[in-house]
Design a protein around this motif. Structure first.
Motif, PDB file in Angstrom:
ATOM      1  N   MET A 373      55.714  16.758  -9.243  1.00  0.00           N
ATOM      2  CA  MET A 373      55.214  17.116 -10.573  1.00  0.00           C
ATOM      3  C   MET A 373      56.190  16.712 -11.669  1.00  0.00           C
ATOM      4  O   MET A 373      55.793  16.381 -12.779  1.00  0.00           O
ATOM      5  CB  MET A 373      54.940  18.623 -10.635  1.00  0.00           C
ATOM      6  N   GLY A 378      51.570  13.714 -15.109  1.00  0.00           N
ATOM      7  CA  GLY A 378      50.210  13.455 -15.561  1.00  0.00           C
ATOM      8  C   GLY A 378      49.272  12.965 -14.491  1.00  0.00           C
ATOM      9  O   GLY A 378      48.105  12.659 -14.767  1.00  0.00           O
ATOM     10  N   SER A 379      49.738  12.905 -13.237  1.00  0.00           N
ATOM     11  CA  SER A 379      48.904  12.379 -12.157  1.00  0.00           C
ATOM     12  C   SER A 379      47.859  13.391 -11.707  1.00  0.00           C
ATOM     13  O   SER A 379      47.965  14.599 -11.969  1.00  0.00           O
ATOM     14  CB  SER A 379      49.782  11.995 -10.964  1.00  0.00           C
ATOM     15  N   LEU A 380      46.840  12.877 -11.003  1.00  0.00           N
ATOM     16  CA  LEU A 380      45.804  13.755 -10.463  1.00  0.00           C
ATOM     17  C   LEU A 380      46.383  14.720  -9.442  1.00  0.00           C
ATOM     18  O   LEU A 380      45.962  15.889  -9.367  1.00  0.00           O
ATOM     19  CB  LEU A 380      44.694  12.911  -9.830  1.00  0.00           C
ATOM     20  N   ASP A 383      48.084  17.513 -11.264  1.00  0.00           N
ATOM     21  CA  ASP A 383      47.064  18.416 -11.817  1.00  0.00           C
ATOM     22  C   ASP A 383      46.506  19.338 -10.744  1.00  0.00           C
ATOM     23  O   ASP A 383      46.306  20.537 -10.970  1.00  0.00           O
ATOM     24  CB  ASP A 383      45.928  17.608 -12.445  1.00  0.00           C
ATOM     25  N   GLU A 384      46.248  18.785  -9.558  1.00  0.00           N
ATOM     26  CA  GLU A 384      45.693  19.581  -8.471  1.00  0.00           C
ATOM     27  C   GLU A 384      46.693  20.633  -7.995  1.00  0.00           C
ATOM     28  O   GLU A 384      46.318  21.776  -7.703  1.00  0.00           O
ATOM     29  CB  GLU A 384      45.304  18.661  -7.305  1.00  0.00           C
ATOM     30  N   ARG A 386      49.084  22.040  -9.801  1.00  0.00           N
ATOM     31  CA  ARG A 386      49.157  23.093 -10.808  1.00  0.00           C
ATOM     32  C   ARG A 386      47.935  24.011 -10.737  1.00  0.00           C
ATOM     33  O   ARG A 386      48.045  25.231 -10.865  1.00  0.00           O
ATOM     34  CB  ARG A 386      49.294  22.474 -12.204  1.00  0.00           C
ATOM     35  N   ARG A 387      46.754  23.415 -10.517  1.00  0.00           N
ATOM     36  CA  ARG A 387      45.533  24.199 -10.414  1.00  0.00           C
ATOM     37  C   ARG A 387      45.586  25.137  -9.194  1.00  0.00           C
ATOM     38  O   ARG A 387      45.229  26.317  -9.279  1.00  0.00           O
ATOM     39  CB  ARG A 387      44.325  23.266 -10.323  1.00  0.00           C
TER      40      ARG A 387
END
Length: 397
Positions: A373, A378-380, A383-384, A386-387
């Motif tokens: 991270m 900013g990568s997918l 993001d996943e 963090r989600r």
């Protein structure tokens, strides 16, 4: 107080890198759990902070490692050690002397060692030694011995007193009145030399060795871990102090993964409460450590080009978001020096293998995700991650 709460309290005490106020701590339960594992909770009266708890060894430090054990003190680099000896010599030359001006320590070092000593002595007096619990720095720029100094083992005290006496004999040392060059040393902690029952216990011997070691204990030399009853007892004692047994493995010539050693790490049950950085590490230090891990481990392991430049030059040239611009100029050199002093990287600024070997599989995965991270926020995938963590935190609330 439950066993889990006691283990978390002991983990926080060790993780602090120094000492914690005793207010609110389950001291009786902590002392029992620590003693069972061959450790000891020292209670120290501090004129500024009040009563403090400091984690140390029960009896002398175990000799399982050729390096200085990491419990309970941070490792110091040579110049920080020299600075502490100078402060110790001044503070203990008179039994009634309790504080000295920071400038007196610097002046002594400039006179006896290096005219440019202020460049390394001031950072040691302001940060490294107070963070290690060996000195206290007051707002008026005076220093005194910290709580960690009273928990040093007798052999360390003997070496420290000897070094202080030699320093007092230096022609540039500032003697006052008819003061003796070999002033009486401060009392060393009381210690029992008789072989106590805990020392005769194989499981406790194993725990002490695990906690002292800077690298995995070789499996061939520590066959006690293969005995089920001993292993269960070791795991129980470690869990009581917030630690866990970690197996170091390697792939053999036959292609099978085999256990080659044992070391201790943080127990998964206590890691959620260890939110503060490692004792003695600033945000800049942690940023440098994450990037060293990225360049030294993750990029090569993922098939990236091997590093032909030094780690320091890579950090100096690194650019990117998420606060990595905090690594500027002299900050990099200072951060790497501190990481080396703490034993997190070696003399070549490479990640210490023992740091990674202390991680459980879950902790290792978490570290890799954190660095991913950082490297590509900013990568997918980032993001996943963090989600997923947001959902996990919500479910745990």
């Amino acid at each position: 107080m439950t066993e889990d709460e006691t283990a978390r309290a002991l983990a926080l005490l060790r993780h602090s890198g120094g000492a914690l106020p005793t207010v609110g701590l389950p001291l009786t339960d902590m002392e029992q759990a620590a003693t069972a594992a061959g450790l000891r909770v020292h209670l120290v009266d501090d004129p500024v902070s009040g009563s403090l708890a400091v984690l140390g060894w029960s009896g002398g430090e175990p000799a399982a490692s050729t390096e200085s054990p990491r419990l309970p003190r941070n490792r110091l680099n040579p110049k920080e050690v020299v600075t502490f000896v100078a402060a110790y010599a001044l503070l203990t030359q008179r039994q009634q002397l309790s504080v000295i001006p920071l400038v007196d320590v610097v002046a002594l070092l400039r006179a006896c060692t290096d005219k440019n000593a202020h460049t390394w002595a001031v950072p040691a007096l302001e940060r490294a030694l107070p963070q290690a619990g060996l000195l206290r720095l007051h707002p008026d720029r005076t220093v005194r011995l910290g709580p960690g100094a009273s928990t040093l083992d007798p052999s360390t005290h003997a070496v420290l007193n000897s070094a202080a006496v030699r320093l007092r004999r230096h022609r540039a040392y500032p003697h006052q009145g008819d003061e003796s060059h070999s002033a009486p040393p401060v009392p060393t902690p009381e210690i029992t030399t008789a072989k106590a029952s805990w020392y005769e216990n194989d499981a406790v011997d194993c725990v002490r060795a695990l906690e002292a070691a800077d690298a995995p204990l070789p499996a061939r030399d520590w066959q006690q871990f293969e005995e089920p009853a001993t292993r269960r007892e070791v795991e129980r004692l470690l869990a009581g102090i917030g630690r866990t047994l970690v197996e170091a493995t390697a792939v053999s010539d036959s292609g099978r993964r085999e256990v080659i050693g044992y070391i201790s790490g943080w127990h998964p049950a206590v890691t959620p409460v260890l939110k503060a950085p490692l004792g003695g590490l600033t945000a800049t230090n942690l940023a440098a450590l994450a990037l060293v891990y990225l360049y030294d481990r993750l990029i090569p392991e993922s098939g990236g080009a091997p590093a032909r430049r030094t780690i320091e030059s890579r950090l100096r040239d690194h650019k990117g978001p998420d606060g990595r611009d905090c690594l500027k100029g002299g900050d990099i050199a200072e951060a790497l020096s501190r990481l080396r002093a703490l034993g997190l990287i070696d003399s070549r600024n490479r990640i210490q293998e023992s740091l990674l070997q202390r991680l459980t599989p879950e902790q290792d995965q978490r570290l890799r995700e954190n660095v991913l991270m950082l490297a590509d926020p900013g990568s997918l995938v980032a993001d996943e991650l963090r989600r997923r963590r947001t959902n996990e935190a919500g479910a745990a609330a």
